[in-house]
Write a protein that holds these residues in place. Structure first.
Motif, short mmCIF file in Angstrom:
data_model
loop_
_atom_site.label_atom_id
_atom_site.label_comp_id
_atom_site.label_asym_id
_atom_site.label_seq_id
_atom_site.Cartn_x
_atom_site.Cartn_y
_atom_site.Cartn_z
N PHE A 298 20.89 -10.67 8.48
CA PHE A 298 20.02 -10.85 7.51
C PHE A 298 18.55 -10.34 7.96
CE2 PHE A 298 19.50 -15.10 9.53
CZ PHE A 298 18.24 -15.01 9.71
N LEU A 299 18.36 -10.19 9.63
CA LEU A 299 16.94 -10.23 10.14
C LEU A 299 16.66 -8.58 9.72
CD1 LEU A 299 14.73 -11.51 11.44
CD2 LEU A 299 15.87 -10.76 13.64
N ALA A 300 17.51 -7.84 9.99
CA ALA A 300 16.97 -6.43 10.07
C ALA A 300 16.65 -5.86 8.45
CB ALA A 300 18.20 -5.27 10.40
N PRO A 301 17.57 -6.13 7.56
CA PRO A 301 17.29 -5.92 6.18
C PRO A 301 15.90 -6.74 5.68
CG PRO A 301 19.22 -7.20 6.43
CD PRO A 301 18.86 -6.88 7.69
N MET A 302 15.75 -8.05 6.16
CA MET A 302 14.70 -8.76 5.67
C MET A 302 13.29 -8.13 6.21
SD MET A 302 13.90 -12.77 5.93
CE MET A 302 13.72 -12.99 7.74
N LEU A 303 13.31 -7.66 7.66
CA LEU A 303 12.04 -7.11 8.32
C LEU A 303 11.63 -5.83 7.36
CD1 LEU A 303 12.74 -7.87 11.93
CD2 LEU A 303 11.12 -8.94 10.46
N ALA A 304 12.59 -4.95 7.17
CA ALA A 304 12.57 -3.70 6.61
C ALA A 304 12.14 -3.73 5.31
CB ALA A 304 14.19 -2.79 6.54
N VAL A 305 12.37 -4.79 4.60
CA VAL A 305 12.02 -4.87 2.92
C VAL A 305 10.68 -5.50 2.94
CG1 VAL A 305 12.32 -6.60 1.18
CG2 VAL A 305 14.05 -5.33 2.13
N LYS A 306 10.21 -6.20 4.21
CA LYS A 306 8.80 -6.49 4.35
C LYS A 306 8.08 -5.41 4.75
CE LYS A 306 9.60 -11.35 5.03
NZ LYS A 306 9.24 -11.70 3.59
N MET A 307 8.39 -4.50 5.44
CA MET A 307 7.58 -3.27 5.90
C MET A 307 7.44 -2.26 5.03
SD MET A 307 9.59 -2.55 9.64
CE MET A 307 9.75 -3.74 11.02
N ILE A 308 8.10 -2.09 3.99
CA ILE A 308 8.21 -1.09 2.97
C ILE A 308 6.64 -1.15 2.22
CG2 ILE A 308 8.82 -0.35 0.78
CD1 ILE A 308 10.33 1.06 3.16
N PRO A 309 6.52 -2.40 1.54
CA PRO A 309 5.22 -2.61 0.95
C PRO A 309 3.92 -2.63 1.65
CG PRO A 309 6.75 -4.52 0.33
CD PRO A 309 7.27 -3.60 1.55
N ALA A 310 4.44 -2.85 3.25
CA ALA A 310 3.03 -2.88 4.23
C ALA A 310 2.77 -1.43 4.57
CB ALA A 310 3.28 -3.74 5.31
N MET A 311 3.74 -0.64 4.32
CA MET A 311 3.69 0.89 4.82
C MET A 311 4.02 1.96 3.58
SD MET A 311 4.72 0.82 8.63
CE MET A 311 4.18 -0.39 9.94
N PRO A 312 3.24 1.97 2.64
CA PRO A 312 3.87 2.72 1.21
C PRO A 312 4.01 4.03 1.28
CG PRO A 312 1.41 2.10 1.06
CD PRO A 312 1.92 1.27 2.36
N THR A 313 3.31 4.81 2.48
CA THR A 313 3.40 6.11 2.64
C THR A 313 4.15 6.26 4.12
OG1 THR A 313 1.25 6.28 3.87
CG2 THR A 313 1.31 6.68 1.43
N PHE A 314 4.62 7.43 4.22
CA PHE A 314 5.44 7.88 5.62
C PHE A 314 4.49 7.28 6.63
CE2 PHE A 314 7.36 9.87 9.04
CZ PHE A 314 8.60 9.62 8.73
N PRO A 315 4.95 6.38 7.75
CA PRO A 315 4.04 5.81 8.50
C PRO A 315 4.22 6.87 9.78
CG PRO A 315 6.26 4.84 8.70
CD PRO A 315 6.54 5.68 7.35
N ASN A 316 3.38 6.66 10.70
CA ASN A 316 3.16 7.45 11.81
C ASN A 316 4.24 7.01 12.72
OD1 ASN A 316 2.41 8.50 14.56
ND2 ASN A 316 0.09 8.43 13.93
N PRO A 317 5.13 7.91 13.16
CA PRO A 317 6.26 7.60 14.07
C PRO A 317 5.67 6.57 15.32
CG PRO A 317 6.27 9.94 13.61
CD PRO A 317 4.81 9.47 13.10
N ILE A 318 4.64 6.89 15.76
CA ILE A 318 4.13 6.01 16.80
C ILE A 318 3.95 4.72 16.19
CG2 ILE A 318 2.18 5.49 18.43
CD1 ILE A 318 1.97 8.50 18.57
N GLN A 319 3.45 4.29 15.12
CA GLN A 319 2.99 3.30 14.32
C GLN A 319 4.37 2.45 14.47
OE1 GLN A 319 1.47 3.54 10.42
NE2 GLN A 319 0.72 1.37 10.43
N ALA A 320 5.57 3.33 13.94
CA ALA A 320 6.62 2.56 13.55
C ALA A 320 7.42 2.17 14.91
CB ALA A 320 7.39 3.48 12.94
N ALA A 321 7.09 3.16 16.20
CA ALA A 321 7.54 2.73 17.33
C ALA A 321 7.11 1.29 17.89
CB ALA A 321 7.52 3.89 18.44
N LEU A 322 6.08 1.08 17.57
CA LEU A 322 5.14 -0.11 18.19
C LEU A 322 5.64 -1.26 17.71
CD1 LEU A 322 1.46 1.20 18.13
CD2 LEU A 322 2.93 0.86 20.14
N LEU A 323 6.34 -1.43 16.57
CA LEU A 323 7.01 -2.51 15.97
C LEU A 323 7.85 -3.18 16.85
CD1 LEU A 323 7.11 -1.53 12.27
CD2 LEU A 323 5.24 -2.95 13.31
N PRO A 324 8.95 -2.42 17.45
CA PRO A 324 9.66 -3.05 18.39
C PRO A 324 9.02 -3.46 19.53
CG PRO A 324 10.73 -1.10 17.40
CD PRO A 324 9.29 -1.09 17.11
#
Length: 359
Positions: A46-72
């Motif tokens: 459940f953790l991966a889909p739950m985190l992904a679903v929460k990330m989508i509203p927080a980043m409505p446009t294509f995120p900066n790859p560096i920004q996405a890489a900082l999450l892990p």
């Protein structure tokens, strides 16, 4: 020729609106997150889909790859610091609990001062979940830390893929679509609300930590999700939203599990996740407090369905039912505790916030 330009522009208008794209993107993220977890055979899906679903509203446009890489990286920092804390203070559980309390207070304070909600959620999951398992053995703590880190990588990758598959609409000329700014309280109000959240979360964490009740970690996950989703300005409607959100998400998850068991087909399972998440996403596009209900329902749905699809090692149908009961108990605890601390958590309400920005 000039008169025909408006109709030509209308003919070139995209078939899917920004709202449609947001809904599809969120549904794809939830479905793809589950597909990755099930395909890799992770013990908790459940953790991966739950985190992904929460990330989508927080980043409505294509995120900066560096920004996405900082999450892990954020999850790695949280889990590594938590493991270090347990290694140093493993023989002093009360001192360890005091330090965890201070960390939880600091994260909630940062959130209500305007820090990104996804970053705060990742840090709190790392600092609250790892000690529960590391108190049993450090090896188990290291295993869970690695698992959380891999899930965060999968969630970030899922978010990027979802944006590539369902890209946001380019902004129209001379039009800047409004984005919902994160809630930012004054320092005094943020400290007061953070204290209220600590009084809700820490007693439950202390009970599980001192009792080494690692199989009840879903109660901590549920409480963290509730506290992060409910803004203090919505305190009057918080109890009803929690009850309805948890009930709707739980009932849909149990119904989906039974249907999937009858079909016994991975494609049908993913289709069920896609359609249900699409419905949750539609609710998130509604402005006002009703969006809280759908956020909580989506989190509960992912949590319960994930536990049903890939139960913990040594789990059974009976243990799955017990975990559902634990989730319901966590919801009841959060409702009662929030009612008790509501004077601390109440702030002057502002104007009704807009729906999440869509692309």
């Amino acid at each position: 020729m000039t008169a025909a330009q408006p109709s030509d522009a209308g003919a070139l208008r995209p078939r899917f609106s920004a709202t449609d794209r947001f809904m599809l993107r969120m549904a794809v993220a939830g479905t793809l997150g589950f597909a990755i977890a099930v395909w890799l055979g992770w013990p908790i899906s459940f953790l991966a889909p739950m985190l992904a679903v929460k990330m989508i509203p927080a980043m409505p446009t294509f995120p900066n790859p560096i920004q996405a890489a900082l999450l892990p990286v954020v999850m790695w920092v949280g889990t590594t610091a938590s493991m270090l804390l347990v290694s140093v203070l493993g023989d002093a559980p009360l001192v360890q609990l005091i330090v965890l309390t201070l960390v939880i207070f600091a994260t909630f304070y940062a959130k209500w001062r305007g820090a990104p909600g996804v970053v705060i959620l990742l840090l709190q999951v790392g600092f609250c979940v790892i000690p529960l398992f590391a108190t049993v053995s450090l090896e188990l703590g290291h295993f869970v830390a690695g698992f959380l880190q891999r899930n965060t990588v999968a969630a970030a990758a899922t978010m990027l893929i979802s944006h590539l598959l369902v890209p946001a609409l380019p902004p129209a000329p001379q039009e800047a679509p409004p984005r919902a700014a994160p809630l930012r309280l004054s320092p005094a109000s943020a400290a007061r609300v953070a204290l209220a959240d600590v009084l809700v979360l820490v007693p439950l964490l202390a009970y599980l930590l001192l009792g080494s009740a690692i199989h009840n970690f879903v109660m901590v996950m549920m409480t963290i999700t509730i506290l992060n989703e409910l803004e203090p300005t919505r305190t009057r409607t918080a109890g009803m939203n929690m009850i309805l959100g948890n009930s709707i998400g739980g009932l849909l998850a149990v119904a989906a599990q039974q249907v999937v068991l009858l079909a016994d087909n991975l494609f049908f399972f993913l289709l069920t996740v896609f359609l249900t998440t699409l419905w949750f996403a539609r609710g998130l596009t509604r402005p006002g407090p009703s969006a809280d209900l759908y956020r909580l329902a989506a989190g509960t749905f992912m949590l319960i369905l994930g536990l049903a699809v890939t139960p913990l090692p040594g789990g059974s149908e009976q243990s799955y039912l017990l975990r559902i009961i634990h989730i319901l108990v966590a919801g009841v605890w959060a409702v009662v505790a929030l009612v008790v601390v509501s004077p601390l958590r109440r702030v002057q309400p502002g104007p009704t916030p807009p729906a999440p920005a869509q692309g």
